[in-house]
Design an enzyme around this catalytic site. Structure first.
Site, PDB file in Angstrom:
ATOM      1  N   GLY A  14      -4.380 -10.678  -7.383  1.00  0.00           N
ATOM      2  CA  GLY A  14      -5.824 -10.554  -7.283  1.00  0.00           C
ATOM      3  C   GLY A  14      -6.247  -9.400  -6.392  1.00  0.00           C
ATOM      4  N   GLY A  18      -2.678  -7.651  -1.487  1.00  0.00           N
ATOM      5  CA  GLY A  18      -1.519  -7.003  -0.895  1.00  0.00           C
ATOM      6  C   GLY A  18      -0.539  -6.432  -1.905  1.00  0.00           C
ATOM      7  N   SER A  20      -0.363  -3.444  -3.386  1.00  0.00           N
ATOM      8  CA  SER A  20       0.111  -2.091  -3.086  1.00  0.00           C
ATOM      9  C   SER A  20       1.105  -2.090  -1.940  1.00  0.00           C
ATOM     10  CB  SER A  20      -1.068  -1.173  -2.750  1.00  0.00           C
ATOM     11  OG  SER A  20      -1.893  -1.001  -3.872  1.00  0.00           O
ATOM     12  N   ALA A  38      -2.602   3.543 -10.572  1.00  0.00           N
ATOM     13  CA  ALA A  38      -3.721   2.894  -9.886  1.00  0.00           C
ATOM     14  C   ALA A  38      -4.931   2.915 -10.804  1.00  0.00           C
ATOM     15  CB  ALA A  38      -4.021   3.622  -8.585  1.00  0.00           C
ATOM     16  N   THR A  39      -5.571   1.770 -10.954  1.00  0.00           N
ATOM     17  CA  THR A  39      -6.672   1.659 -11.902  1.00  0.00           C
ATOM     18  C   THR A  39      -8.013   1.393 -11.251  1.00  0.00           C
ATOM     19  OG1 THR A  39      -6.236  -0.691 -12.224  1.00  0.00           O
ATOM     20  CG2 THR A  39      -5.131   0.846 -13.724  1.00  0.00           C
ATOM     21  N   GLY A  40      -8.050   1.314  -9.931  1.00  0.00           N
ATOM     22  CA  GLY A  40      -9.312   1.028  -9.248  1.00  0.00           C
ATOM     23  C   GLY A  40     -10.301   2.169  -9.356  1.00  0.00           C
ATOM     24  N   HIS A  54      -5.198   4.141   0.594  1.00  0.00           N
ATOM     25  CA  HIS A  54      -4.010   4.084  -0.266  1.00  0.00           C
ATOM     26  C   HIS A  54      -3.434   5.484  -0.478  1.00  0.00           C
ATOM     27  CE1 HIS A  54      -4.044  -0.119  -2.154  1.00  0.00           C
ATOM     28  NE2 HIS A  54      -4.909  -0.141  -1.165  1.00  0.00           N
ATOM     29  N   ARG A  57      -1.713   6.645   2.649  1.00  0.00           N
ATOM     30  CA  ARG A  57      -0.487   5.904   2.899  1.00  0.00           C
ATOM     31  C   ARG A  57       0.660   6.366   1.998  1.00  0.00           C
ATOM     32  NH1 ARG A  57      -2.131   0.438   2.418  1.00  0.00           N
ATOM     33  NH2 ARG A  57      -1.394   0.431   0.293  1.00  0.00           N
ATOM     34  N   ARG A  58       0.358   6.711   0.752  1.00  0.00           N
ATOM     35  CA  ARG A  58       1.433   7.085  -0.168  1.00  0.00           C
ATOM     36  C   ARG A  58       1.916   8.502   0.049  1.00  0.00           C
ATOM     37  NH1 ARG A  58      -2.475   6.899  -5.298  1.00  0.00           N
ATOM     38  NH2 ARG A  58      -2.995   9.098  -5.407  1.00  0.00           N
TER      39      ARG A  58
END
Length: 65
Positions: A14, A18, A20, A38-40, A54, A57-58
């Protein structure tokens, strides 16, 4: 955590569950190369901040196309 040798893993969950962080931890432990899907979408300021977090972080090696 299970050791991965090859193949793909799809991590589902959901919103804000968490996914990612779990997937990043899993791939780092495996030593395999990471591929991001990523689809957001940034519909509001909160989501834009999360997307930015994100991306930061990546790292630069996985920049947007």
């Amino acid at each position: 955590m299970t050791s991965l040798q090859s193949g793909s893993v799809l991590v589902l969950g959901g919103a804000r569950s968490g996914k990612s962080a779990f997937a990043e931890k899993l791939v780092k432990a495996s030593g395999l190369s990471m591929h991001y899907v990523a689809t957001g979408r940034a519909w509001d300021g909160e989501m834009q901040a999360r997307i930015t977090e994100h991306r930061d972080r990546r790292g630069a090696g996985l920049a947007d196309p």
